[in-house]
Every structure is written in C-alpha cells, then in structure tokens.
Scaffold this motif. Structure first.
Motif, PDB file in Angstrom:
ATOM      1  N   ASN A   1     -19.967  -0.724  53.056  1.00 21.24           N
ATOM      2  CA  ASN A   1     -21.069  -0.431  53.865  1.00 21.24           C
ATOM      3  C   ASN A   1     -22.442  -1.274  53.586  1.00 21.24           C
ATOM      4  O   ASN A   1     -22.793  -1.540  54.701  1.00 21.24           O
ATOM      5  CB  ASN A   1     -21.428   1.138  53.601  1.00 21.24           C
ATOM      6  CG  ASN A   1     -20.545   2.241  54.295  1.00 21.24           C
ATOM      7  OD1 ASN A   1     -19.822   1.818  55.263  1.00 21.24           O
ATOM      8  ND2 ASN A   1     -20.642   3.254  53.638  1.00 21.24           N
TER       9      ASN A   1
ATOM     10  N   ASP B   1     -23.617  -3.806  56.569  1.00 21.87           N
ATOM     11  CA  ASP B   1     -25.201  -3.894  56.962  1.00 21.87           C
ATOM     12  C   ASP B   1     -25.622  -5.638  57.286  1.00 21.87           C
ATOM     13  O   ASP B   1     -26.282  -5.615  58.329  1.00 21.87           O
ATOM     14  CB  ASP B   1     -25.876  -3.442  55.821  1.00 21.87           C
ATOM     15  CG  ASP B   1     -27.411  -3.501  56.079  1.00 21.87           C
ATOM     16  OD1 ASP B   1     -27.743  -3.155  57.279  1.00 21.87           O
ATOM     17  OD2 ASP B   1     -28.326  -3.064  55.113  1.00 21.87           O
TER      18      ASP B   1
ATOM     19  N   TYR C   1     -21.611   0.750  60.559  1.00 18.74           N
ATOM     20  CA  TYR C   1     -22.545   1.002  59.587  1.00 18.74           C
ATOM     21  C   TYR C   1     -23.166   2.327  59.821  1.00 18.74           C
ATOM     22  O   TYR C   1     -23.487   2.884  60.838  1.00 18.74           O
ATOM     23  CB  TYR C   1     -23.923   0.034  59.659  1.00 18.74           C
ATOM     24  CG  TYR C   1     -24.828   0.117  58.425  1.00 18.74           C
ATOM     25  CD1 TYR C   1     -24.488  -0.147  56.913  1.00 18.74           C
ATOM     26  CD2 TYR C   1     -26.183   0.323  58.748  1.00 18.74           C
ATOM     27  CE1 TYR C   1     -25.311  -0.042  56.100  1.00 18.74           C
ATOM     28  CE2 TYR C   1     -27.043   0.751  57.693  1.00 18.74           C
ATOM     29  CZ  TYR C   1     -26.727   0.460  56.440  1.00 18.74           C
ATOM     30  OH  TYR C   1     -27.451   0.423  55.514  1.00 18.74           O
TER      31      TYR C   1
ATOM     32  N   LEU D   1     -28.322   4.283  51.608  1.00 16.79           N
ATOM     33  CA  LEU D   1     -28.160   4.119  53.023  1.00 16.79           C
ATOM     34  C   LEU D   1     -29.250   4.666  53.766  1.00 16.79           C
ATOM     35  O   LEU D   1     -29.112   4.754  54.954  1.00 16.79           O
ATOM     36  CB  LEU D   1     -26.653   4.562  53.387  1.00 16.79           C
ATOM     37  CG  LEU D   1     -25.705   3.734  52.809  1.00 16.79           C
ATOM     38  CD1 LEU D   1     -24.269   4.283  53.400  1.00 16.79           C
ATOM     39  CD2 LEU D   1     -25.952   2.317  53.187  1.00 16.79           C
TER      40      LEU D   1
END
Lengths: 598, 460
Positions: free
Chosen positions: A270, A274, B124, B352
C-alpha cells in the motif's frame, strides 16, 4: 558451449532454493527452471550440480523438470525508457505485467525492461565522424527521454574501437543499430540505443572525486543539521512507526537530484501504491515539471519472492550508475536494506551456511560495504562529473541499533539519521534524533551554505545543537526535581530549545506549506529561533522574569510561522523577527522604567 | 503422473514425514496419509527430490506407525472449495466443516497459497471506516484495505475490542456492512465461543465465515489456516464484490507453530528460535489485504497479536509492525485503571490515516486535531511522571493543567462503553472540549482558523 550441453534437469526443490543437474553452467549465470520457466541465478556449484536461487515461487515444480542456462548473469537493460517506469526486483515492468497477467503476477513471465516498440528521436553527436576512435563513455548522441532529462547514449564501458558508422538523426527503437565500430581485433560491432550490464558488477569510471555540494532535501533537520553531500552514503535507521518511509519519500520528492531512484525492497504494497499514485501528481520544485519525469521505481513488496528482493538493490544501483555516467546527480533510496540483508540470511539459512550473528551469514558486513561503496561522486569516462547518493533505510528489530545490520551499516556510511521512537510517539516528525544522529559532511556543506545562503550558517548550527544539548541536561534535572528548581535563565534555555524543536526541527510532510523548505527559509527560521532566544537572554540577565517572556504571543507565532509562510515569503519571517525584537525592546524599556521609578 | 501410494515413509519427526523413492512429486502439492488403521491425514510437500520428499502433516504426526503408513500424492496444490454458501459456516484450516454440516461443494477451487498482488494493480486505500471508537477514529483512523493489528497481552480485552469493531465498523454516511472472515488460530474454546455468540447476538452470523483451530487442535494446521481464510476473503471480495473485514486471532500462536515446524526441519534460527523467513512468511499473509483497481470489493485486516510478556520488541509484534500499516496497542496500565478500551495512543499508529481523513472524508480539522492531541498527551504524560516524583502540589499551574488533561483524556476520550458507538463528529467535538482547557497559544499544531471555529475555551 553447445546448445545440448546447456540443458539439464531439476534435482531438488527446497522453497526458493533449487538444485539442478547442469554441467558447464557458470556461477552467477541466469537459469530457467521447469515447465513454467522460472528465472533464477546460480549461487554455488559442486561437480555437475548447481544450486539456484529462484526469483519466483517454486510451487508445483517437480524433480526431473528441465533446467536451462541462459549464458549471462543477472543483468539490466540500460537505455531510454527507464524513467517514469516501475520495475519489479529483476527489472520487469510491472505495469506491462499487469496488462499481461492481471492483478496477480503470473510466474515465468519474461518481459524485457525496455519497451521494444517505442520510437525515440535520436540526435547524433555532431562532433563525431567515422574514423574517430571511440571508447567507454563516448557520447554517440542524445535522446530526449522526458521533458527535463536528456538521455545521453554512451558507448558501453566494455567497448572500444574505431567508429565506422553513426546513424543520422531520426526515430529509432531501442534495438535498432545506431553506430558501428571496429574493435582492436578488426571485428565489427554494432551499438544500439541500449545495452545490458550485469547488476553485481559496479560500472567503471575514470576516478573518484570528493563531494562538493550538499543534497538539498528541503527538510530542515537534514539540510541544516545533518547535511549529506551529493555522492554520499547515508542511513535512516528506526523502529517501525518512527517514520523511515516518510523521510525517504520526502527526500525522493524534494531533493535537488537530477534523477531519483526509489527501491522499495520488501516494503508494504500500500505504501508503494502511495508513491505510484502521488508521484505522477507531484511537481518537481526545481523545474516545475512532473516529478515522475526524473523518477524510476523498483518495487519488490514484502510478499514478493525473497530472492528478487536481494536482487532489487543491485538492479536499482546499476541503473543509478548508468545515469551517473551520463553526468547526472542521482539519488537512490533503498527502503529497506534490512529486508535486503534478511533476504541474504534467508538464502544462506536454506543453504545451511554457518550463521554468525543473529542467523546472518559471515559475509553480511562485506556485502553491505560493497553495496554502499557503489555510491560516490566520480569523474566519468567522458570527463564529466556525476554522482550516486545512496540512502538506505534500516529497520532494526525491536529498534535495537546494536543489531548486526544497523551496526555494520553505521561503520560504512557518512550520514546517520537516527529515528527515535520517543519523538515519533510524541508525533515530533521527522523523528530524527539530534543527539544520536551525525553527519561527516558538515564542513564541506558549510562552504556551500556560506556562499549560497548565509555566512553564519555553521555558527548558528553549532549554537542550536549546543542549546539542544543543554536542554537535554536540564530536562534530566526537571524530571528529578521539577521545573521550580531551575533559575530563570535555565528556564529560558528550555524555552529556546523548545523554539528550535517546534519551530525548526519539526516539519510536517502533510502540511502543504511546510513539506518543503528552501535553504533560505531554513536559515531564516533557525536564525529567528536563535535570535529570539539570544534577545530574551539579555532581558533575563537584567532581571526580567522569564514568565514575562514566555507569555508573549509572538512566541507561538514563531513556532507556527514555518507553515504560515512559504519559501518565497522569507521576508515575512524576517518581519516577525523584527516584531519580536520590538516586543522585547518594549519589555526592556518598561522594565527599565519600573526600576528607575522604584 | 498417475496417483500412486507409497509405503516408503522413512522418518517421522515433529509434524514432518520423510518418504523415500517417490519420483516426480511436485513441490507444494497436497498429500493424503493413511495411518493404516482407517484414519487419514492431510499434508503438503515442503521439500522434493526424486530420492526423498518431506511432507508437512497438518494433523500432526502423533501416533503414526511408519510401518503402517501409506502416502498418496494427490497431484494438486492445497486448495479450498468456495461458494457463497461459506457464509455462516465454521470450517477448519483446510476448509473442511467443523459445524457438523455437509462439506462445501463447488466447482470453484482455489489454491490457498495465493500469489503476490502486482503493486501496479493495487489502488491506494483512502475510504475512512468509522469504528465508533474515539482512539481509533480520531487518532489512528482505519481505512478500507488497510491492515491494522491490535497488539495486546494476555488478559487484555483485545477480543472484546475486535468484536466491538466488527459490530460497529461502517463507512461514514453509508450503511453497507462488512462481510467478516474470522480466523482463529490456537485460541481457547472460550474465546472461540465468545466470538460465535457475539456474531450470533449482533445478527451478523449469516455474514461471517469462521475458520477455527483451537488451542488443543494440531498446531501444524495453523500454518495453513490464515492462508485458507484469506483465500476465502479474496473470493468474497473480488468474486462477490464484498467489502471484507478479516479478523485473525492470534498471530502469535501462528508464529509459534511456524517455529515448531522450522525447528523440526532443522532451519537455522534467527531471533528467539524463530526462522529467518518469519518476516517473509508473515508478509505473505498480511500483504494479501488491500484494494485492487477496478474491483469493487476490498480486504481490510485486523490481526490480533498478543505480545509475549507485553514486549513490543518481541520478534512477532516487531515483524508484524514492519509489515502492517500501523498498530493499535493495548496497555495493561489503562486496563488496571478500569479504562475500556485500554488503547495506549502513544505507540499506536495508523499509516494510512493521512489520506482517509480531512475536509472531504471526515472533517477539515481532523488531521491537526489528531496531531495536537498527540502532542498534548505526550507532554501530559511527562508531567504525570514528574508529578509522581515531586508530587502534584509542586507543579506549576501550567503543568497542573496538563496533569488534569491526562486524566480527562484517559477517562473521557480513551474510555468509552463497550456498546458506545461514537460518530467521528462526536469524537472530534470531544477532542475540542478537552483541548479548550488550554489557552489558545498552547495549541500551536492547530491553525488559527481552526481555533477560531472550534475553540471553546475562554482564556486567551
């Protein structure tokens, strides 16, 4: 070596380690294994048998399946079309893989690193003519790879001879021949827009040079406190959650390098996404162009095969050296070298090699050193200067900096940005600890700062660090006996240190204004904090109580002004400094008046 | 290769069987072992050559008689049958029923090993999930596609917290609920029952598939259980377009099972006897979560990791923290003060969070409120330490304010009811209420506009 000899079969499969029976194979040679054609590399030989580490999962492979030597070691393709790409650990283009095999990576896919169909506008070097002698590094011509980056087509390091033919300007594919040369033996060789280079062999250069200018990253604690020269090698160690990845990404985003190579080595999928999604949106602060135009990514996430993780660092370095040879300043970020070292450990463990420290093989230190030594500023074969700056993240288990990878890395590197769990827990980012970090480049960087920004830079930096050290001492006292035990002057020292911490060192990657800070603004902020402290101290010395100063609203403003004014608004910071001056001056006058009244 | 049976088992040790002279057996394939007394066990090839094959036996190797053992190579990978019928079922690590109902029948069979998602195919994660828990939503926000473990210790209420999250998790302003994949490895009967009852009483049971291996079940099965569960999660997410929340408890027992087998295999140990590949192995599991371009479903993961002796530097939480996108850390100290959920915010983190919160997702002040609360709380904890040494009476007025803040924060912000479902607005408003005990100038992480809009204090 005939075709016949170079075929063999699989003997044993033990996870990513496969033993094959293949006489005549060489150590380091690439091998294709089984019906699927999984790619691997020979890591040891004994008689007819070779031990191969495979870059892909070996599920379903059976003993007796074929194995084939490819005749060359693990190599990368070097030519136009690298920038803006995202490769896996063995330079396969991931976006093309996605087109071929969907959301998951199918095994045994063989895709070349460079696009074979794309045509490039080649501009031959006007100074070259047939008959001239050419050698490593001779510029045959140029290709505009992206808007900002001109790709110089060089004679590969292992070629030398007389130029017999140079293609005219026009559009060419990477495999098209653009030049012919006759070597010393009279053989005619043709050169294309690209060539291959084995990744484990550093690319040669004429000589090594000292670094001269700092890599500006726009991050205050790095540039102003622990600077790194272009061509230097640095490490960012820190426990998980301390912000290594953000530090690395900030450098990738904001550094003044010509080329950025980001190697995600065993990191989170992830987080790579990004980078993939945000970089194409970002602007390079130096050229105003898209950041992706000077960036290339190598991605081997933690769940991708472990052996390709080991290879990914070399793949990144070789591409970095290639752009260095064109005369560019390249910064390569490896996140994280611990995962690379663990990949070494995993393979050595499967081979049953004797472990030395925490299961790591004895060659850990020498391999690490060899990797970092590929960084440097060099004089290239065509007498230009180029550099590779290597910055590796280190992920010490449990945040223990005495573990083998961190301690060996520390011996090799020149700049050490140690991340602290305590700072990160207090959300002081970047959590680079000013006590344990160091830079071997302060002196050299000072020359640049004094010339380009302000001649007081080194002095101010030293003052700030001294104040921070004093703060650490005083904080210990406060923790034992409370702040009441301190004198007013000592409490002002704490206040001054906190001004530096909050107004200068802390820098939010998420804040639009503060995420990048020009050297001029960096110095203005540092100077603001220190001159506020100095002025305040002169007041305290004449007896003004510290609480008078602490309550000034301008102090909160001094802490906040990093995100109030952009790098273009340095004058506003200097205005604030004057404002604080005036406020202090009026306190001084008032105090003097009271005392004469008494 | 035709399916043959071999009687050439030569050695048995710690969950492994070695079989001789079995040419052409594929690495990773499934094996069936007859114990000679009518019973069968399942296994997988973990090392293969023509001379000798090493087999991992999921049910363990206790009570096997080498002379009587028959080994059959099934010539297929370890797979699970999948259909929408799996929802509401309780299965074991191999996907076989544990609930007394018939096996899952389906033509869809997937190998449990999975393969790596191409990073270029991922998208994402950025959709804020409201869990209704202030310490998570406000300070360590969870987003769809994230893996956020709960780091806990024995006796701490990680199961209750996980169950509360399962009950309350939803997208803001949206009612779509999650499908739950629940993977239990080595947990006690009571813990498994707690979850089963919890799912039943909150009415989500029809939306849950449970994979269970209890503390007294064979440990080797724990190695395949999370992979089986995630294969089911991938099916639900990417074939059936569901948003899946995977709760895995307890990863520590998984890693211990891995160590047990690694030791039997003779792998070189790295730290605390765990094999050097523990990181890669855990990553293979955790990294199966995420979002993929143009797929409607998603996989969000909340593994529970109990930290042996509450040690966050122990290899299992340590390596987990290096793979997951943050962690929620539970604290014994808060637990002892009767605070539920005892989330210790200082070491907790959500990586995140940054893209899932703010103006368009939660509220514009959210990012800076979180930063400010963290800074105030860090300072408040220092003050609390100081007070415990010199006494609260010796503190300056400024420091006493921090001390009071620490207590209010623990009691009111961290502490909340087990069925209290706070909206994100409620969480942020509570944060402003607590922060307004400080003068404006102390709130330097907040912008002046935010202070003008939300600050409730009266002091300058």
């Amino acid at each position: 070596m005939s075709e016949q000899q170079n075929k063999g079969f699989v003997r044993e499969i033990n996870g990513p380690i496969v033993t094959i029976d293949l006489p005549g194979i060489r150590s380091g040679e690439q091998v294709r294994i089984g019906e699927l054609g999984l790619v691997g590399e020979v890591i040891s030989l004994a008689g007819r048998e070779a031990v191969v580490q495979t870059y892909e999962s070996t599920d379903g492979v059976r003993p007796g399946e074929p194995a084939e030597g490819l005749g060359w070691p693990l190599s990368v393709e070097l030519g136009p079309g690298l920038l803006g790409e995202i490769f896996d650990g063995i330079q396969r283009p991931l976006e093309k893989i996605a087109l071929e095999s969907g959301d998951y990576i199918r095994r045994g896919l063989a895709l070349p690193g460079l696009d074979r169909e794309k045509r490039w506008e080649f501009e031959p070097n006007p100074e070259l003519a047939p008959g001239q002698s050419i050698g490593p590094g001779t510029v045959l011509g140029t290709v505009q790879e992206t808007e900002t980056i001109q790709h110089r087509i060089l004679v590969p390091p292992d070629h030398q001879g007389e130029l017999t033919e140079l293609a005219p300007g026009g559009e060419y594919r990477v495999e098209d021949s653009i030049a012919h040369l006759r070597d010393a033996h009279g053989h005619s060789l043709h050169l294309t827009l690209f060539h291959r280079w084995p990744v484990r062999k550093p690319r040669p250069y004429r000589q090594r040079d000292d670094g001269i200018s700092p890599l500006i990253t726009g991050q205050r604690v790095i540039d102003s406190f622990f600077p790194q020269l272009k061509g230097g090698k640095g490490a960012v160690p820190g426990p998980f959650g301390a912000g290594k990845t953000v530090v690395q990404q900030q450098i990738a985003r904001w550094s003044n390098a010509d080329i950025v190579i980001y190697v995600g080595c065993g990191e989170r999928g992830n987080e790579l996404v990004d980078v993939l999604e945000s970089f194409p949106q970002l602007e390079d602060p130096y050229t105003g162009r898209k950041l992706m135009e000077k960036t290339l990514l190598v991605a081997n996430t933690s769940n991708m095969p472990v052996v390709a993780r080991e290879a990914s660092v070399y793949v990144g370095l070789t591409m970095a050296e290639y752009y260095r040879d064109m005369g560019y300043d390249v910064v390569m970020l490896a996140d994280s070298t611990s995962r690379w070292a663990e990949a070494l450990r995993e393979v050595s463990g499967r081979l049953g090699q004797m472990p030395v420290e925490e299961g790591y093989p004895a060659y850990l230190a020498s391999r690490l050193a060899a990797v970092y030594e590929r960084a440097g500023r060099v004089e290239t074969y065509n007498a230009g200067a180029g550099s590779v700056t290597l910055i590796g993240a280190v992920s010490p288990p449990g945040g223990d900096f005495s573990e083998p990878v961190t301690s060996h890395t520390k011996d090799i590197i020149e700049t050490f940005w140690a991340l602290s769990k305590e700072l990160a827990d207090a959300r002081h980012y970047p959590s680079i600890d000013w006590v344990t970090s160091f830079s071997g480049h302060v002196h050299a960087a000072a020359e640049w700062w004094h010339k380009e920004v302000d001649r007081h830079w080194e002095g101010r930096r030293t003052e700030a660090l001294a104040l921070l050290a004093r703060d650490a001492e005083l904080s210990r006292i406060v923790n034992l006996v409370g702040p009441e035990a301190l004198s007013d002057a000592q409490r002002w020292q704490l206040e001054g240190a906190s001004l530096i911490k909050e107004g200068v060192l802390q820098q939010s990657a998420l804040d639009e204004v503060d995420t990048f800070c020009s050297p001029q603004k960096q110095f203005a902020l540092l100077d603001l904090a220190l001159s506020t402290y100095d002025k305040g101290m002169t007041l305290i010395e004449i007896g003004v109580p510290v609480s008078h100063l602490q309550d000034l609203p301008q102090l909160a403003k001094a802490r906040r002004c990093k995100s109030m004014y952009t790098s273009e608004q340095v004058a506003r910071i200097n205005d604030l400094a004057r404002e604080i001056d005036e406020a202090f001056e009026s306190i001084r006058l008032e105090y003097a008046k009271q005392h004469t009244d008494d | 290769m035709s399916i043959k049976e071999y009687r050439t088992a030569s050695e048995v040790r710690g969950g492994l069987i070695l079989v001789r002279d079995t040419p052409g057996v594929a690495f990773g394939d499934r094996v069936r072992i007859s114990d000679g007394r009518g019973g069968t066990r399942d296994g997988q090839v973990i090392r293969a050559s023509n001379e000798e094959v090493m087999i991992l036996v999921f049910e363990g190797t206790d009570d096997l008689d080498l002379e009587a053992v028959w080994v059959r190579f099934l010539d297929e990978p370890v797979e699970i049958a999948l259909s929408p019928e799996i929802l509401g079922r309780e299965l074991n690590g191999l996907g076989e029923p544990r609930d007394g109902r018939p096996p899952i029948l389906s033509h869809i069979r997937r190998p449990v090993g999975g393969s790596a998602i191409n990073p270029a195919a991922r998208s994402y994660p950025r959709e804020f999930i409201q869990t209704g828990i202030s310490t998570i939503d406000g300070l360590n926000s969870l987003v769809r596609g994230q893996k956020l473990p709960i780091f806990s210790g024995s006796g701490l209420p990680h199961n209750r917290l996980a169950a509360q999250i399962v009950r309350q998790a939803k997208l803001k302003d949206e009612d779509s609920s999650f499908s739950i994949v629940f993977a239990a490895m080595g947990v006690s009967y009571a813990d498994a029952k707690f979850f089963r009852d919890e799912f039943a009483s909150s009415g989500v049971l029809r939306n849950v598939v449970m994979f269970v291996n209890l503390a007294d079940d064979p440990p080797v099965e724990r190695l395949t259980l999370p992979r089986t569960a995630l294969t089911a999660a991938e099916y639900l997410a990417y074939d059936l377009d569901r948003h899946v929340l995977v709760v895995m408890t307890d990863m520590t027992y998984y890693a211990e099972a891995l160590r047990e087998v690694a030791t039997a295999k003779g792998d070189v140990p790295a730290r605390k006897g765990y094999p050097g590949y523990l990181y890669s192995d855990l990553a293979e599991i955790y990294e199966r979560c995420g979002r993929i371009h143009e797929r409607h479903g998603s996989i969000t993961m909340m593994p529970v990791v109990s930290m042996p002796s509450d040690d966050i530097t122990h290899p299992i939480p340590d390596l987990t923290g290096y793979i997951t996108e943050g962690q929620i850390v539970l604290s014994r100290e808060l637990q002892n003060q009767g605070i539920y959920p005892p989330v210790h915010i200082s070491p907790s983190l959500s990586r995140l969070m940054k893209d899932g919160i703010g103006k368009d997702d939660t509220r514009e002040d959210h990012p800076k409120v979180a930063a400010q609360l963290y800074a105030l709380y860090a300072r408040a904890l220092e003050t609390r330490n100081l007070a415990s040494i010199i006494g609260a009476d010796e503190l300056s007025e400024r420091d006493r304010r921090y001390l009071k803040f620490a207590d209010d924060f623990d009691q009111r912000f961290v502490g909340q009811g087990e069925s209290e479902d706070r909206s994100i607005e409620a969480t942020l408003n509570l944060a402003w209420e607590l922060m307004s005990a400080f003068p404006r100038d102390a709130l330097i992480r907040l912008s002046e506009t935010e202070i003008a809009k939300y600050y409730q204090g009266d002091s300058g």
